[in-house]
Design a protein around this motif. Structure first.
Motif, PDB file in Angstrom:
ATOM      1  N   ALA A 279       2.320  43.732  60.728  1.00  0.00           N
ATOM      2  CA  ALA A 279       3.492  44.436  60.217  1.00  0.00           C
ATOM      3  C   ALA A 279       3.272  45.944  60.205  1.00  0.00           C
ATOM      4  CB  ALA A 279       3.831  43.931  58.815  1.00  0.00           C
TER       5      ALA A 279
ATOM      6  N   ALA B 157       5.287  48.651  62.571  1.00  0.00           N
ATOM      7  CA  ALA B 157       5.963  49.803  61.975  1.00  0.00           C
ATOM      8  C   ALA B 157       5.479  51.099  62.611  1.00  0.00           C
ATOM      9  CB  ALA B 157       5.721  49.824  60.465  1.00  0.00           C
TER      10      ALA B 157
ATOM     11  N   LEU C 187       7.969  50.017  55.098  1.00  0.00           N
ATOM     12  CA  LEU C 187       7.738  48.584  55.209  1.00  0.00           C
ATOM     13  C   LEU C 187       8.345  47.876  54.016  1.00  0.00           C
ATOM     14  CD1 LEU C 187       5.348  49.896  56.967  1.00  0.00           C
ATOM     15  CD2 LEU C 187       4.269  47.661  56.718  1.00  0.00           C
TER      16      LEU C 187
END
Length: 300
Positions: free
Chosen positions: A281, A285, A298
């Motif tokens: 993740a 990003a 996030l």
């Protein structure tokens, strides 16, 4: 435990296969690869059969060890977990959050144990450092520099298509994050910019307010290869020590820890597929931030 090895490259042969073959509680039962000739050669080297079908090797083992490009790994890992096979995977877990989620969901649904191999996390010097500095707390910021030179003709990774396409962010970025996250906490904001020579620079904000900077490249001049990790905070300055030992020795520790998860019936390993998904993740990003020249938040 019977392990099936998926992958035939340098890392699969010198790290995964070597450690599995030497481990007293692991039995390497077969090899699958996208190149049948290389799979046959590696299988012959370790005296095991080469498999031509993914599902057949999954059926023949109790756990999978995967040393393949992340997008290929994610698909095999999800299929293996669905079949009830334990997972010993490499970093990064996947190349998209959606693919990482598929692996996490499959592992949770079947209840299998999982370990993701961030090399340093299985080396005693690094693991001890993380434990000590996380316990001390009070860190305001960290600076990470990882400059590799893997595209030299002599490098075993010089012809790696996924590394050339995805670069240092996805190849060595996971190593930096595997140390930063347990010390400074979850990343909630990312800014990223590119530099010359394949450089990417990250500015990360962590839960609690700490920040960190990460500079990465796979294409540094050989004279500029560097690996530095420095913390600054209320307890002064701490630098990550240089670890000793081979990658195969570290992988043997990962095997030990997967077996301990299976033996104990626990599913809370600190580097399981859920942690692997957290790392993906942040990388995703950062990819968005560098593409859009924007800061990316996030979700909590």
């Amino acid at each position: 435990m019977r392990f099936g090895l998926f992958g035939t490259g340098h890392w699969a042969a010198q790290t995964h296969a070597a450690a599995l073959d030497a481990h007293p509680r692991a039995e390497l039962v077969g090899v699958w690869g996208r190149n049948p000739d290389r799979a046959a050669a590696l299988a012959t080297r370790y005296g095991v059969p080469a498999f031509t079908e993914v599902e057949t090797l999954i059926e023949a083992c109790e756990a999978v060890a995967v040393a393949l490009p992340p997008d290929v790994q994610a698909d095999i890992a999800a299929r293996a977990a669905t079949a009830g096979r334990h997972l010993l995977l490499d970093k990064p877990l996947a190349l998209t959050v959606a693919d990482a989620d598929r692996v996490v969901e499959a592992a949770a649904a079947s209840g299998v144990a999982s370990v993701v191999f961030f090399t340093g996390r299985y080396q005693p010097e690094v693991a001890g450092f993380i434990t000590a500095v996380a316990a001390a707390g009070g860190w305001h910021t960290a600076s990470v520099v990882r400059f590799a030179s893997v595209f030299q003709p002599s490098s075993p990774y010089a012809q790696s298509p996924w590394r050339r396409e995805r670069g240092a962010l996805w190849d060595i970025g996971p190593h930096a994050l595997s140390v930063l996250l347990p010390v400074l906490g979850r990343v909630n904001r990312v800014t990223a910019v590119d530099g010359p020579g394949g450089l990417v620079h990250l500015l990360l904000t962590h839960d609690g307010g700490a920040t960190s900077t990460v500079s990465l490249t796979l294409d540094a001049p050989p004279e500029a290869v560097a690996a530095e990790f420095t913390l600054y905070g209320e307890n002064g300055v701490e630098r990550l020590p240089n670890p000793d030992g081979s990658s195969a020795t570290a992988f043997a520790v990962a095997i030990d820890q997967l077996l301990a998860e299976v033996d104990g019936g626990t599913r809370d390993h600190r580097c399981d597929v859920r942690f692997g998904r957290e790392v993906v993740a942040v990388l995703a990003a950062a990819e968005t931030a560098r593409t859009r020249s924007a800061t990316v938040d996030l979700p909590a």
